[in-house]
Design an enzyme around this catalytic site. Structure first.
Site, mmCIF file in Angstrom:
data_model
loop_
_atom_site.group_PDB
_atom_site.id
_atom_site.type_symbol
_atom_site.label_atom_id
_atom_site.label_comp_id
_atom_site.label_asym_id
_atom_site.label_seq_id
_atom_site.Cartn_x
_atom_site.Cartn_y
_atom_site.Cartn_z
ATOM 1 N N LYS A 1 27.084 -0.126 44.108
ATOM 2 C CA LYS A 1 26.661 -0.842 42.902
ATOM 3 C C LYS A 1 25.444 -0.193 42.288
ATOM 4 C CE LYS A 1 24.312 -5.072 42.070
ATOM 5 N NZ LYS A 1 23.680 -6.153 42.735
ATOM 6 N N SER B 1 26.502 -6.319 35.400
ATOM 7 C CA SER B 1 26.274 -7.038 34.142
ATOM 8 C C SER B 1 25.918 -6.126 32.969
ATOM 9 C CB SER B 1 25.179 -8.084 34.350
ATOM 10 O OG SER B 1 23.996 -7.494 34.843
ATOM 11 N N ARG C 1 20.217 -10.952 35.890
ATOM 12 C CA ARG C 1 18.980 -11.633 36.299
ATOM 13 C C ARG C 1 18.664 -12.790 35.366
ATOM 14 N NH1 ARG C 1 15.500 -6.380 38.373
ATOM 15 N NH2 ARG C 1 16.963 -5.849 40.031
ATOM 16 N N CYS D 1 13.934 -10.628 46.875
ATOM 17 C CA CYS D 1 15.130 -10.754 47.716
ATOM 18 C C CYS D 1 14.791 -11.039 49.173
ATOM 19 C CB CYS D 1 15.953 -9.474 47.648
ATOM 20 S SG CYS D 1 16.438 -9.062 45.969
ATOM 21 N N GLU E 1 24.034 5.044 54.637
ATOM 22 C CA GLU E 1 23.977 3.571 54.517
ATOM 23 C C GLU E 1 25.362 2.961 54.730
ATOM 24 O OE1 GLU E 1 21.435 1.593 54.127
ATOM 25 O OE2 GLU E 1 19.820 2.965 53.536
ATOM 26 N N LYS F 1 23.237 0.253 47.135
ATOM 27 C CA LYS F 1 22.831 -0.502 45.959
ATOM 28 C C LYS F 1 21.568 0.126 45.390
ATOM 29 C CE LYS F 1 21.432 -5.146 44.595
ATOM 30 N NZ LYS F 1 21.359 -6.547 45.023
HETATM 31 C C1 PBG Z 1 21.238 -10.216 44.012
HETATM 32 C C2 PBG Z 1 22.225 -9.532 43.126
HETATM 33 C C3 PBG Z 1 21.998 -8.833 41.909
HETATM 34 C C4 PBG Z 1 23.260 -8.483 41.414
HETATM 35 C C5 PBG Z 1 24.194 -8.920 42.342
HETATM 36 N N1 PBG Z 1 23.536 -9.550 43.395
HETATM 37 C C6 PBG Z 1 20.750 -8.603 41.161
HETATM 38 C C7 PBG Z 1 19.727 -7.696 41.681
HETATM 39 O O1 PBG Z 1 19.878 -6.980 42.663
HETATM 40 O O2 PBG Z 1 18.666 -7.714 41.049
HETATM 41 C C8 PBG Z 1 23.521 -7.786 40.118
HETATM 42 C C9 PBG Z 1 24.879 -7.971 39.571
HETATM 43 C C10 PBG Z 1 25.018 -7.641 38.119
HETATM 44 O O3 PBG Z 1 24.132 -7.053 37.480
HETATM 45 O O4 PBG Z 1 26.073 -7.981 37.588
HETATM 46 N N2 PBG Z 1 20.384 -9.430 44.724
#
Ligand code: PBG
Length: 308
Positions: free
Chosen positions: A232, A258, A188, A113, A217, A178
């Site tokens: 998230k 997801s 992914r 990232c 945060e 997150k």
């Molecule tokens: C990008 C990002 C991710 C997700 C949203 N933006 C993947 C990660 O952090 O590896 C995950 C969303 C999902 O699982 O639906 N950094």
């Protein structure tokens, strides 16, 4: 968008945008969610708009031959994401709310990232790249920059750049809280953004961490200028959602990720069971204090009228 307490108006549908035309690629682990080229995406979103979904989250998927260490392609105005935003805004104007994911991982060849320096993700070298990508999204017409990278200080930097470039009405939705979760696997695959070595534990939060870090945060992103605070994943962190919702004054979003979606899709035996599960899940988000729900279930929930 309207931040009301009703579930229907709080829903945001995520989409994966790819290059080409006529592309409508199924994602094996996410039934019902496809990777689509701009032309197909326009049709999909037209259907969603007809069903009452006005808020959409867009992820740009970059072809592997276009990836590089700095994610250069992510800010290219000719890329599918930017073109989609432009076309959608031309077509729907203020009737559509577009949130665009800003992170390096979909466009870096190493899949991380951030910018790698001395074999580590370098926070401060990554910020200018995030700013460059954010400005390209704002220029295309994005309503909210959805900063999902988790680098320190990026909300402030993005806000400053947006202001100085005249994008004063572009909002920032920050993935403030997150976790380094195991529930991102299907995403992914969909976004081809897996790190080719290592993990995201240096910048995503420890799954064992307590409320204080989450609230810290969230508060610091709010202070840096975030308009929406996101948590998230969603289902396993509803306690955190409640704490954060009680602490910040900005709207709170949850990302029903997801892996959470795939679990429901895999475990429900038919649509009526799925309806019951999605209702139960969305009501729990609402009860925990979420004003915005980003979910792959939004489309089916709205087209089947699962909420009144
Ligand atoms: C990008 C990002 C991710 C997700 C949203 N933006 C993947 C990660 O952090 O590896 C995950 C969303 C999902 O699982 O639906 N950094």
């Amino acid at each position: 968008m309207i931040f009301s307490s009703g579930i229907k108006s709080s829903l945001v549908q995520p989409h994966f945008v790819v290059a080409g035309s006529g592309v409508d690629d199924a994602i094996e682990t996410m039934p019902g969610i496809n990777r689509q080229s701009v032309d197909v995406l326009m049709e999909t979103i037209a259907g969603d708009m007809d069903n009452g979904i006005s808020s959409h989250m867009l992820f740009g998927v970059v072809d592997s031959h276009e990836k590089d260490p700095m994610a250069s392609k992510a800010s290219d105005s000719e890329m599918p994401l930017q073109r989609a935003v432009l076309q959608l805004k031309e077509k729907y104007g203020n009737e559509i709310v577009l949130m665009t994911d800003v992170c390096l991982c979909t466009a870096t060849d190493h899949g991380h990232c951030g910018v790698i320096h001395n074999q580590e993700i370098d926070n401060d070298l990554t910020i200018p790249e995030l700013v460059r990508i954010s400005l390209s999204h704002a220029e295309a017409g994005a309503d909210y920059i959805a900063a999902s990278d988790m680098m320190d200080g990026r909300v402030k930097a993005i806000r400053k750049a947006l202001e100085s470039e005249g994008f004063t009405s572009t909002g920032i939705l920050s993935y403030s809280v997150k976790y380094a979760s195991s529930f991102y696997g299907p995403f992914r695959d969909a976004a081809s953004s897996s790190p080719n070595h290592g993990d995201r534990k240096s910048h995503q939060m420890d799954i064992r961490s307590g409320y204080k870090e989450a609230v810290f945060e969230a508060m610091s992103d709010q202070k840096e200028g975030a308009d929406v605070i996101m948590i998230k994943p969603a289902i396993t962190y509803l306690d955190v959602v409640r704490q954060v919702a009680d602490s910040v004054s900005k709207p709170v979003a949850v990302y029903n990720v997801s892996g959470e979606y795939s679990m429901v899709m895999a475990s429900s035996k038919d649509i009526s069971e799925r309806k019951a599960m999605v209702q139960e899940i969305f009501y729990s988000f609402n009860r925990a204090g979420a004003d915005i729900i980003v979910s792959y279930h939004a489309r089916e929930a709205m087209s089947q009228k699962w909420f009144d």
